[in-house]
Motif scaffolding. Structure first.
Motif, PDB file in Angstrom:
ATOM      1  N   PRO A 120       0.840  -1.201   0.000  1.00  0.00           N
ATOM      2  CA  PRO A 120       0.000   0.000   0.000  1.00  0.00           C
ATOM      3  C   PRO A 120       0.878   1.254   0.000  1.00  0.00           C
ATOM      4  CG  PRO A 120      -0.756  -1.528   1.667  1.00  0.00           C
ATOM      5  CD  PRO A 120       0.544  -2.076   1.140  1.00  0.00           C
ATOM      6  N   ASP A 121       0.372   2.304  -0.626  1.00  0.00           N
ATOM      7  CA  ASP A 121       1.177   3.516  -0.808  1.00  0.00           C
ATOM      8  C   ASP A 121       0.324   4.717  -0.413  1.00  0.00           C
ATOM      9  OD1 ASP A 121       2.438   5.786  -1.986  1.00  0.00           O
ATOM     10  OD2 ASP A 121       3.451   4.458  -3.415  1.00  0.00           O
ATOM     11  N   PRO A 122       0.871   5.636   0.358  1.00  0.00           N
ATOM     12  CA  PRO A 122       0.080   6.818   0.764  1.00  0.00           C
ATOM     13  C   PRO A 122      -0.318   7.705  -0.421  1.00  0.00           C
ATOM     14  CG  PRO A 122       2.157   6.692   1.986  1.00  0.00           C
ATOM     15  CD  PRO A 122       2.198   5.612   0.961  1.00  0.00           C
ATOM     16  N   ASP A 123       0.277   7.449  -1.577  1.00  0.00           N
ATOM     17  CA  ASP A 123      -0.114   8.206  -2.760  1.00  0.00           C
ATOM     18  C   ASP A 123      -1.338   7.581  -3.452  1.00  0.00           C
ATOM     19  OD1 ASP A 123       0.230  10.325  -4.617  1.00  0.00           O
ATOM     20  OD2 ASP A 123       1.154   8.926  -6.027  1.00  0.00           O
ATOM     21  N   HIS A 124      -1.682   6.359  -3.054  1.00  0.00           N
ATOM     22  CA  HIS A 124      -2.853   5.685  -3.627  1.00  0.00           C
ATOM     23  C   HIS A 124      -3.776   5.295  -2.476  1.00  0.00           C
ATOM     24  CE1 HIS A 124       0.753   4.026  -6.064  1.00  0.00           C
ATOM     25  NE2 HIS A 124       0.442   5.219  -6.517  1.00  0.00           N
ATOM     26  N   ILE A 125      -4.786   6.099  -2.246  1.00  0.00           N
ATOM     27  CA  ILE A 125      -5.600   5.873  -1.049  1.00  0.00           C
ATOM     28  C   ILE A 125      -6.880   5.113  -1.391  1.00  0.00           C
ATOM     29  CG2 ILE A 125      -6.917   6.992   0.800  1.00  0.00           C
ATOM     30  CD1 ILE A 125      -3.888   7.176   1.211  1.00  0.00           C
ATOM     31  N   MET A 126      -7.178   4.140  -0.555  1.00  0.00           N
ATOM     32  CA  MET A 126      -8.383   3.334  -0.717  1.00  0.00           C
ATOM     33  C   MET A 126      -9.494   3.884   0.172  1.00  0.00           C
ATOM     34  SD  MET A 126      -9.603   0.222  -1.872  1.00  0.00           S
ATOM     35  CE  MET A 126      -9.252  -1.480  -1.463  1.00  0.00           C
ATOM     36  N   ILE A 127     -10.690   3.943  -0.391  1.00  0.00           N
ATOM     37  CA  ILE A 127     -11.861   4.335   0.400  1.00  0.00           C
ATOM     38  C   ILE A 127     -12.780   3.135   0.488  1.00  0.00           C
ATOM     39  CG2 ILE A 127     -13.904   5.827   0.415  1.00  0.00           C
ATOM     40  CD1 ILE A 127     -12.050   8.043  -0.563  1.00  0.00           C
ATOM     41  N   PHE A 128     -13.140   2.772   1.717  1.00  0.00           N
ATOM     42  CA  PHE A 128     -13.863   1.529   1.954  1.00  0.00           C
ATOM     43  C   PHE A 128     -15.361   1.774   2.097  1.00  0.00           C
ATOM     44  CE2 PHE A 128      -9.585   1.085   3.591  1.00  0.00           C
ATOM     45  CZ  PHE A 128      -9.188  -0.148   3.112  1.00  0.00           C
ATOM     46  N   GLN A 129     -16.117   0.702   1.859  1.00  0.00           N
ATOM     47  CA  GLN A 129     -17.564   0.813   2.025  1.00  0.00           C
ATOM     48  C   GLN A 129     -17.938   1.121   3.476  1.00  0.00           C
ATOM     49  OE1 GLN A 129     -19.847  -2.590   0.623  1.00  0.00           O
ATOM     50  NE2 GLN A 129     -21.568  -1.936   1.863  1.00  0.00           N
ATOM     51  N   ASP A 130     -17.204   0.522   4.431  1.00  0.00           N
ATOM     52  CA  ASP A 130     -17.515   0.765   5.851  1.00  0.00           C
ATOM     53  C   ASP A 130     -16.641   1.868   6.449  1.00  0.00           C
ATOM     54  OD1 ASP A 130     -15.314  -0.796   5.623  1.00  0.00           O
ATOM     55  OD2 ASP A 130     -15.948  -2.353   7.019  1.00  0.00           O
ATOM     56  N   TYR A 131     -16.184   2.769   5.613  1.00  0.00           N
ATOM     57  CA  TYR A 131     -15.537   4.036   5.988  1.00  0.00           C
ATOM     58  C   TYR A 131     -14.156   3.908   6.633  1.00  0.00           C
ATOM     59  CZ  TYR A 131     -20.607   4.472   6.032  1.00  0.00           C
ATOM     60  OH  TYR A 131     -21.918   4.322   5.746  1.00  0.00           O
ATOM     61  N   GLY A 132     -13.981   2.952   7.554  1.00  0.00           N
ATOM     62  CA  GLY A 132     -12.683   2.810   8.218  1.00  0.00           C
ATOM     63  C   GLY A 132     -12.293   4.015   9.046  1.00  0.00           C
ATOM     64  N   LEU A 133     -13.293   4.710   9.614  1.00  0.00           N
ATOM     65  CA  LEU A 133     -12.979   5.838  10.502  1.00  0.00           C
ATOM     66  C   LEU A 133     -12.672   5.301  11.892  1.00  0.00           C
ATOM     67  CD1 LEU A 133     -15.802   8.357   9.543  1.00  0.00           C
ATOM     68  CD2 LEU A 133     -13.472   8.249   8.665  1.00  0.00           C
ATOM     69  N   TYR A 134     -11.837   6.046  12.624  1.00  0.00           N
ATOM     70  CA  TYR A 134     -11.522   5.648  13.990  1.00  0.00           C
ATOM     71  C   TYR A 134     -12.549   6.285  14.933  1.00  0.00           C
ATOM     72  CZ  TYR A 134      -7.172   4.166  11.835  1.00  0.00           C
ATOM     73  OH  TYR A 134      -6.251   3.550  11.044  1.00  0.00           O
ATOM     74  N   PRO A 135     -13.370   5.452  15.602  1.00  0.00           N
ATOM     75  CA  PRO A 135     -14.479   6.007  16.375  1.00  0.00           C
ATOM     76  C   PRO A 135     -14.054   6.823  17.595  1.00  0.00           C
ATOM     77  CG  PRO A 135     -14.314   3.624  16.689  1.00  0.00           C
ATOM     78  CD  PRO A 135     -13.359   3.992  15.596  1.00  0.00           C
ATOM     79  N   TRP A 136     -12.823   6.619  18.071  1.00  0.00           N
ATOM     80  CA  TRP A 136     -12.378   7.363  19.256  1.00  0.00           C
ATOM     81  C   TRP A 136     -11.797   8.730  18.892  1.00  0.00           C
ATOM     82  CZ3 TRP A 136     -10.154   3.010  17.242  1.00  0.00           C
ATOM     83  CH2 TRP A 136      -8.877   3.157  16.689  1.00  0.00           C
ATOM     84  N   LYS A 137     -11.704   9.020  17.621  1.00  0.00           N
ATOM     85  CA  LYS A 137     -11.158  10.304  17.191  1.00  0.00           C
ATOM     86  C   LYS A 137     -12.285  11.202  16.686  1.00  0.00           C
ATOM     87  CE  LYS A 137      -6.650   8.676  15.475  1.00  0.00           C
ATOM     88  NZ  LYS A 137      -5.722   9.590  16.142  1.00  0.00           N
ATOM     89  N   THR A 138     -12.095  12.504  16.823  1.00  0.00           N
ATOM     90  CA  THR A 138     -13.044  13.435  16.227  1.00  0.00           C
ATOM     91  C   THR A 138     -12.869  13.416  14.711  1.00  0.00           C
ATOM     92  OG1 THR A 138     -11.477  15.244  16.300  1.00  0.00           O
ATOM     93  CG2 THR A 138     -12.906  15.007  18.213  1.00  0.00           C
ATOM     94  N   VAL A 139     -13.798  14.060  14.034  1.00  0.00           N
ATOM     95  CA  VAL A 139     -13.733  14.175  12.584  1.00  0.00           C
ATOM     96  C   VAL A 139     -12.386  14.770  12.170  1.00  0.00           C
ATOM     97  CG1 VAL A 139     -14.683  15.467  10.633  1.00  0.00           C
ATOM     98  CG2 VAL A 139     -16.218  14.268  12.216  1.00  0.00           C
ATOM     99  N   LEU A 140     -12.005  15.860  12.824  1.00  0.00           N
ATOM    100  CA  LEU A 140     -10.747  16.529  12.470  1.00  0.00           C
ATOM    101  C   LEU A 140      -9.549  15.602  12.705  1.00  0.00           C
ATOM    102  CD1 LEU A 140      -9.231  19.080  11.571  1.00  0.00           C
ATOM    103  CD2 LEU A 140      -9.245  19.838  13.942  1.00  0.00           C
TER     104      LEU A 140
END
Lengths: 252, 267
Positions: B81-101
């Motif tokens: 995986p490369d930070p120049d090629h970012i994957m966006i997942f169906q289930d978002y992959g957000l970290y629930p303990w972090k704020t949006v920012l």
């Protein structure tokens, strides 16, 4: 308002009914055999007045806090490590599964042999009682981390240390919290056992000592104090859990 | 708009992927894929389930390795995986303990971008997806559509040259989905990343893609590549759209029929 009233009234009613039943039942027996609640309350007042109670509560709480903290300090890093490295977990798991069902109390003879009478055997027993729940909860919490969290971290090029501290640890935290919660309960139960067997002070010792003087009212006073303190610790833990749960976005 | 004039960004030659099943049998998931995707192009991968489109995007994003063939981005083989090629997942992959920012900052912090600059870029990305007023909220307080916007902002903040999107809108309700499709097109036309978009929704593919790659299962392969020569913004009810839609549906129906037959035979 009505809701709150019943929330207090129902358990208060049960407690009152229990005390009344106990009082009536106790009348049928000599107080040395089955003291009444009034005797127990008097015993608590007596023990509190001469300082024995406060002294022993202090010692027990210190022992409990020390042993529990030690268990948490060892179990969480070990659990994070074993949860992360599947091969290590496979290697260690049988050993853990064999040691875990052994009651901490079964370690008592060895603990006294190794550490002598005093603080150490009691601390050791509480340590064991808290250690396994925290360890196993941490391992399963790490293994239950959604793969997508790690995929995102890898994708953005997070280094292993960052992934560990900023993703794995916080993602496992709610699961670890469950283990901490369970461990508080088991550790508190084993505190009394540990102090009854190997110590010369603390609430457990106070109960054994009271038996030696046939002070049944002191025994029950000790039991009641253990129960009330256990409830307070459990409630405190739940409050912390609630705050953390909100912060972690797992409960609302 | 013809893709011939543009630089090749992603190229696949003879790419295959197979797994060994429990009984030691080899199962071919992807067979002989050849495809070139140009820089700045928007390509949609569509196909019935089991056609290997998710496996393919995982190969492209570097989460899995091909069993055979050559897979390159910018002329370099994809190994991780490369930070120049970012994957966006169906289930978002957000970290629930972090704020949006904080979620959006994560990718920038991973790249060790100084705090002040990181914050600026994160805020700019959040503005681009229209979430400026929600930066201190936590993921559980957001709707699905907002969560996916956060994930998109997190990706945009690191300014990737390629966006891989694995059925990103599949879990959203129809109205939110249409809205986010327009948002995505607006962002794409502004930033011009190369987009590879996996979907099982033909309308979505026709609405978004400059090209639609139709895949077929058993084994997973490219059935047909269809150019969508419609100008943006596209009108979902226009005659051209409907004609293309019918064409693709017929093709898709054929593929689907094959898939159904194949599974019947294999039983």
């Amino acid at each position: 308002m009505r809701e709150n009233l019943t929330k207090i009234a129902l358990p208060a009613g049960t407690l009152l009914a229990f005390a009344v039943l106990w009082q009536f039942a106790a009348r049928r027996y000599p107080p040395e055999q089955f003291p009444a609640p009034s005797d127990v309350v008097r015993a608590i007042a007596e023990l509190a007045a001469n300082g024995t109670l406060w002294n022993n509560i202090g010692i027990s709480l210190a022992r409990f806090t020390g042993a529990y903290t030690l268990a948490v300090i060892v179990a969480i890093p070990l659990g994070l490590f074993l949860g992360r490295f599947v091969r290590c977990h496979q290697a260690v798991d049988p050993l853990v599964q064999v040691l875990r069902p052994i009651s901490p109390i079964a370690w008592f003879p060895l603990a006294v042999l190794w550490f002598g009478i005093g603080n150490a055997p009691a601390v050791f027993i509480i340590f064991l009682a808290a250690f396994y729940p925290v360890l196993l909860a941490t391992i399963s919490a790490v293994r239950a981390i959604p793969p997508v969290y790690l995929k995102v971290a890898t994708n953005f090029g997070a280094k292993p240390v960052m992934t560990f501290l900023r993703v794995i640890v916080p993602a496992a935290f709610p699961g670890i919290m469950v283990g901490l919660h369970i461990a508080v309960g088991t550790a508190w139960i084993h505190l009394v056992a540990g102090e009854m067997l190997g110590a010369q002070s603390g609430l457990g010792f106070m109960i054994v000592d009271a038996r030696n003087f046939l002070r049944t009212d002191w025994i029950m006073a000790g039991m009641l104090v253990v129960g009330i303190l256990g409830l307070a610790i459990y409630r405190g833990m739940r409050a912390i859990e609630h705050v953390i749960g909100r912060r972690w976005g797992v409960s609302q | 708009m013809s893709s011939g004039k543009r630089l090749v960004k992603i190229s696949l030659a003879g790419v295959e992927k197979w797994f060994r099943s429990g009984r030691g049998q080899e199962q071919i998931v992807l067979s002989q894929l050849d495809l070139e995707i140009c820089a700045g192009e928007f390509v949609c991968l569509v196909g019935p389930s089991g056609c290997g489109k998710t496996t393919l995007i995982n190969l492209l994003a570097g989460f899995e390795r091909p069993s055979a063939g050559i897979l390159e981005i910018d002329g370099r083989p994809i190994t991780a995986p490369d930070p120049d090629h970012i994957m966006i997942f169906q289930d978002y992959g957000l970290y629930p303990w972090k704020t949006v920012l904080s979620n959006v900052l994560f990718g920038l912090q991973a790249r060790r971008i100084p705090a002040a600059e990181a914050r600026e870029r994160a805020l700019a990305a959040l503005e681009l997806v229209g979430l400026t007023s929600s930066i201190q909220r936590r993921p559980f307080e957001l709707s699905g559509g907002m969560k996916q916007r956060v994930a998109i902002a997190r990706a945009l903040a690191v300014e990737p040259s390629v966006l891989f999107m694995d059925e990103p809108f599949a879990a959203l309700d129809a109205f939110t989905r249409l809205h986010l499709q327009d948002e995505l097109l607006r962002i794409w036309s502004e930033k011009r990343p190369t987009v590879v978009f996996v979907t099982h929704d033909l309308d979505e593919a026709i609405y978004l893609g400059e090209r639609v790659v139709l895949m077929a299962p058993n084994p997973g392969r490219i059935q047909r590549v269809i150019d969508i020569d419609l100008a943006y913004p596209r009108e979902r009810t226009s005659d051209d759209f409907v004609v293309l839609r019918r064409k693709l549906f017929e093709e898709f129906h054929l593929v689907h029929q094959q898939a159904v037959n194949a599974t019947e035979y294999s039983i």
